[in-house]
Design an enzyme around this catalytic site. Structure first.
Site, PDB file in Angstrom:
ATOM      1  N   ALA A 202       1.261  -1.072   0.182  1.00  0.00           N
ATOM      2  CA  ALA A 202      -0.496  -0.210   0.073  1.00  0.00           C
ATOM      3  C   ALA A 202       0.862   0.938  -0.132  1.00  0.00           C
ATOM      4  CB  ALA A 202      -1.047   0.151   1.010  1.00  0.00           C
ATOM      5  N   CYS A 256      10.479  -1.751  -7.054  1.00  0.00           N
ATOM      6  CA  CYS A 256       9.454  -1.616  -6.503  1.00  0.00           C
ATOM      7  C   CYS A 256       8.588  -1.307  -6.918  1.00  0.00           C
ATOM      8  CB  CYS A 256       9.665  -1.039  -4.896  1.00  0.00           C
ATOM      9  SG  CYS A 256      11.195  -1.490  -4.351  1.00  0.00           S
TER      10      CYS A 256
END
Ligand code: UDX
Length: 439
Positions: A202, A256
């Protein structure tokens, strides 16, 4: 691990890896990755309480706490290809830990993983003979490359997910004790394993979403003559929005953001949450749109033909202060230009060896040059892909003189002084701002 070793002299840290070249490099004065301050940090503890070894089995046997930090790239094959995480290294490690453990261990998930992966690891660890107890914790890493040492030294928070059982709490407390050597207690959060795993995905999704949001507006700014930097400043001063991560750019890169969002998307799809999946997937779609839009802008500005022109790509790393090129927007841009038969010259102070690997299949269509002045000589255009500090202080007058006219600069990071460049004679194309051109 180098930070833990230096902050916790009472702990013995052993880093194990099957790659002997890497293990050797970690003990040399040329680390296998470029990261400011890391060499000094490793040296502080090397062979005192920080050791490197290829003996994985021994490392496992002797440890009380094992941080699993294997890579979890996006799957390139089979079910979930292009979205799901490839967990083969992770599972292999779990089996290896099980096979070599004779005493109880705390196993810490450091790699970023899809939610509920810890459960799979627990199942492997607890299969068969049950003489050894394993407690699995999730402890995601939030450091950013280029500022890793600073981020580790002074993290916004440390997150430790564990099970709400007696042994889960004990394991969490053991890990809290390590970080509490240098991180204030109120910044060490303990949560459930699943919350911790999801928080990592998140956090990256929210950060990337901010960049895609401002990048989407940059397209509108270019059409309406609004200035995206002014808009970012105006909205960023709202304390509820905040000013960071609002720099419009050619796109976000790094190992990422894309991977974690696609992981999140896959997870939502798996649970039948189509709208949620589509919502987050749009962050990646917008990023690709921004990269493609950048190249299209180059082509149209340069009279709709770039074939056989020389274009110098300034910077190949996905951001400044790293040699890492994973998912760098420069890869897509360079490939696009090569397809258009541009003579692409790539320059970067730290990332040339990675660039060569990334573009190996393009052979002679790309050339590589460490010196930016040489890269620019005879070029029709410069495309700034990385915000290296040194690019801000180059002698652009000298560069301009050495280029083919009309000379173009496409600043994919909005990091140069556009007015100065324009006055020198360049045609300047920033992101989300009115271009300054003489034509
Ligand atoms: C990111 C997260 O920041 C970090 O918390 C997580 O642990 C790993 O992923 P990193 O990939 O190292 O870190 O780089 P980051 O600084 O987040 O930048 C990612 C990309 O976004 C870069 O390509 C950068 O240039 C770009 N970016 C960043 C923008 O385009 N605009 C911004 O305002 C900020």
């Amino acid at each position: 691990m180098a930070m833990i070793a230096s902050q916790c002299p009472d702990y013995r840290v052993v880093v194990v890896d099957i790659d002997s070249a890497r293990i050797k490099a970690w003990q040399s004065d040329r680390l296998p990755i470029y990261e400011p301050g890391l060499q000094e940090l490793v040296q502080l503890s090397l062979n005192k309480n920080l050791f490197f070894s290829t003996d994985v089995a021994q490392g496992i046997r002797e440890a009380d706490i094992i941080f699993v930090s294997v890579n979890t790239p996006t799957k390139t094959f089979g079910q979930g290809a292009g979205r799901a995480a490839d967990l083969q290294h992770w599972e292999k490690t779990a089996r290896e830990i099980k096979a070599n453990s004779t005493t109880d261990k705390i196993v810490v998930e450091k790699s970023t993983l899809p939610v509920r992966t810890a459960e799979a690891m627990e199942r492997i660890l607890h299969s068969g003979n049950k003489t050894v107890h394993f407690e699995v914790l999730s402890n995601p890493e939030f450091l950013a490359e280029g500022t890793a040492v600073r981020d580790l030294e002074n993290p916004d928070r440390v997150l430790i997910g564990g099970h709400a059982t007696e042994s889960g709490r004990r394991a969490q407390a053991a890990l809290v004790d390590i970080y509490a050597h240098w991180v204030p207690r109120d910044r060490i959060l303990t949560t459930s394993v699943w919350s911790s795993e999801l928080s990592k995905l998140a956090a990256n999704a929210f950060l990337a979403q901010r960049i895609s949001s401002i990048n989407s507006l940059s397209a509108l700014c270019e059409r309406t003559e609004a200035d995206v930097a002014e808009v970012a400043r105006a909205i960023g001063m709202d304390a509820r929005i905040g000013s960071r991560f609002l720099n419009a750019s050619v796109g976000f890169g790094g190992s990422c953001f894309k991977k974690d969002i696609l992981n999140l998307v896959y997870l939502c799809q798996h649970y039948g949450l189509k709208e949620v999946a589509d919502y987050w997937e749009q962050v990646v779609t917008m990023n690709e749109y921004q990269e493609d839009r950048f190249v299209q802008k180059m082509i149209s500005a340069m009279f709709n033909t770039v074939a056989n022109k020389r274009i110098a790509v300034f910077g190949f790393a996905f951001k400044a202060d790293t040699g890492d090129t994973r998912e760098s927007p420069a890869i897509r841009v360079a490939r696009f230009l090569a397809d258009e038969r541009v003579a692409v010259v790539v320059t970067d102070p730290e990332a040339l060896s990675n660039a060569r690997k990334d573009l190996a299949d393009l052979g002679a269509k790309i050339s590589y040059e460490l010196d930016p002045y040489t890269a620019a000589r005879g070029a029709h255009a410069l495309a700034v892909m990385t915000d290296w500090a040194e690019y801000k202080t180059l002698d652009y007058r000298k560069i301009y003189e050495s280029m083919v006219k009309p000379a173009f600069i496409f600043d994919g990071r909005n990091c140069l002084n556009h007015q100065d460049l324009y006055e020198m004679g360049f045609n300047v194309y920033p992101i989300g701002k009115v271009p300054l051109h003489h034509l």
